[in-house]
Design an enzyme around this catalytic site. Structure first.
Site, PDB file in Angstrom:
ATOM      1  N   ILE A 128      23.628 -30.924   6.707  1.00  0.00           N
ATOM      2  CA  ILE A 128      22.574 -31.351   5.786  1.00  0.00           C
ATOM      3  C   ILE A 128      22.198 -30.172   4.899  1.00  0.00           C
ATOM      4  O   ILE A 128      21.768 -29.127   5.377  1.00  0.00           O
ATOM      5  CB  ILE A 128      21.332 -31.854   6.545  1.00  0.00           C
ATOM      6  CG1 ILE A 128      21.690 -33.055   7.434  1.00  0.00           C
ATOM      7  CG2 ILE A 128      20.220 -32.213   5.573  1.00  0.00           C
ATOM      8  CD1 ILE A 128      20.531 -33.557   8.278  1.00  0.00           C
ATOM      9  N   ASP A 129      22.372 -30.361   3.591  1.00  0.00           N
ATOM     10  CA  ASP A 129      21.972 -29.352   2.616  1.00  0.00           C
ATOM     11  C   ASP A 129      20.593 -29.731   2.102  1.00  0.00           C
ATOM     12  O   ASP A 129      20.405 -30.831   1.557  1.00  0.00           O
ATOM     13  CB  ASP A 129      22.977 -29.271   1.471  1.00  0.00           C
ATOM     14  CG  ASP A 129      24.364 -28.866   1.961  1.00  0.00           C
ATOM     15  OD1 ASP A 129      24.437 -28.110   2.946  1.00  0.00           O
ATOM     16  OD2 ASP A 129      25.363 -29.304   1.352  1.00  0.00           O
ATOM     17  N   ALA A 130      19.643 -28.811   2.250  1.00  0.00           N
ATOM     18  CA  ALA A 130      18.252 -29.108   1.935  1.00  0.00           C
ATOM     19  C   ALA A 130      17.763 -28.273   0.760  1.00  0.00           C
ATOM     20  O   ALA A 130      17.892 -27.043   0.757  1.00  0.00           O
ATOM     21  CB  ALA A 130      17.379 -28.835   3.166  1.00  0.00           C
TER      22      ALA A 130
END
Length: 258
Positions: A128-130
């Site tokens: 997950i890239d936040a």
């Protein structure tokens, strides 16, 4: 047990690269040579991410992956362009031990669930890239952080756990490649929401940061790229990794060294 410390290698056009905030990839060497060095340093495991595959809409490069995995003495996770059970199965057959999915968790979640059901949750890592928002929230971004989704990271972490992911690789876009320390607020925001391990990624610059991600952020493991590839203020390329006794001392609190 000593928390895992995991080097993350980024691939683009067949070479090993490093980015800053997901931009401006800089060529830093040959991935096979890097794997051989990490073999000598007895790393816990490796994560290899093709940062162009999803952006370009192409499948993983089986030949390149097989060559890299064939040199590795440690477990290897691979991500980039994985959008179906068939592709994931082929990668496992090539010797990849963990399937890392990112864009597919948003665009084709049913396929991610099929991968977990067939290959097992222990094989599946949800990356997950936040991206940080102005109001203290974090938004999921995909396709190499080129596409915003409007999905809150906390909601998505719970969703990928329900899909069957066995781990979450949580990466801060703003901290990527900066070596300025992990975004502890981001880590803290999600670790209590799911009962699967969360691996912190993005921002590690020294050993203190690795410890802080676990002790202060609550992550189960710490991943890093630039810290293990660059050395000194001029960011000269030098692959490093702390030996076992140093890692043991770090997480026992006996010494925390740069």
């Amino acid at each position: 047990m000593i928390p895992r410390i995991i080097p993350v290698l980024l691939l683009a056009d067949g070479g090993l690269v490093k980015t800053v905030k997901f931009r401006d990839p800089r060529y830093v060497g040959d991935p096979i040579n890097a794997v051989r060095i990490f073999n000598d340093k007895q790393v816990d495991e490796l994560v290899i991410l093709d940062i162009r595959a999803s952006v370009e809409g192409r499948a993983p490069d089986d030949v390149a992956i097989a060559a890299i995995v064939g040199e590795a003495f440690m477990p290897v996770g691979y991500g980039g362009g994985i959008r179906s059970l068939e592709v994931a199965t082929r990668l496992i057959q090539l010797g990849v031990e963990k399937i890392v999915v990112n864009t597919a968790t948003v665009e084709t979640p049913a396929d991610v669930a099929r991968i977990a059901a067939r290959l097992g949750s222990s094989t599946l890592v949800a990356s997950i890239d936040a991206a940080a928002g102005p109001d203290g929230t974090y938004e999921v971004v995909t396709r190499g952080a080129t596409r915003r989704t409007g999905i809150d990271v906390r909601t998505h972490v719970e969703a990928v756990a329900k899909l069957g992911a066995g781990e979450v690789l949580l990466n801060s876009v703003e901290r990527d490649g900066t070596m300025a320390g992990y975004d502890l607020d981001l880590i803290r925001a999600v670790v209590g929401l799911v009962d699967i391990p969360v691996i912190a990624c993005g921002g590690a610059g020294n050993a203190r940061d690795l410890v802080s991600a676990v002790r202060d952020g609550g992550a189960a493991a710490a991943a890093a790229g630039s810290m293990f590839v660059f050395h000194g203020r001029h960011r000269a390329v030098l692959i490093t990794y702390p030996p076992y006794d140093v890692r043991a001392d770090l997480f026992k609190g006996d010494s925390i060294a740069d």
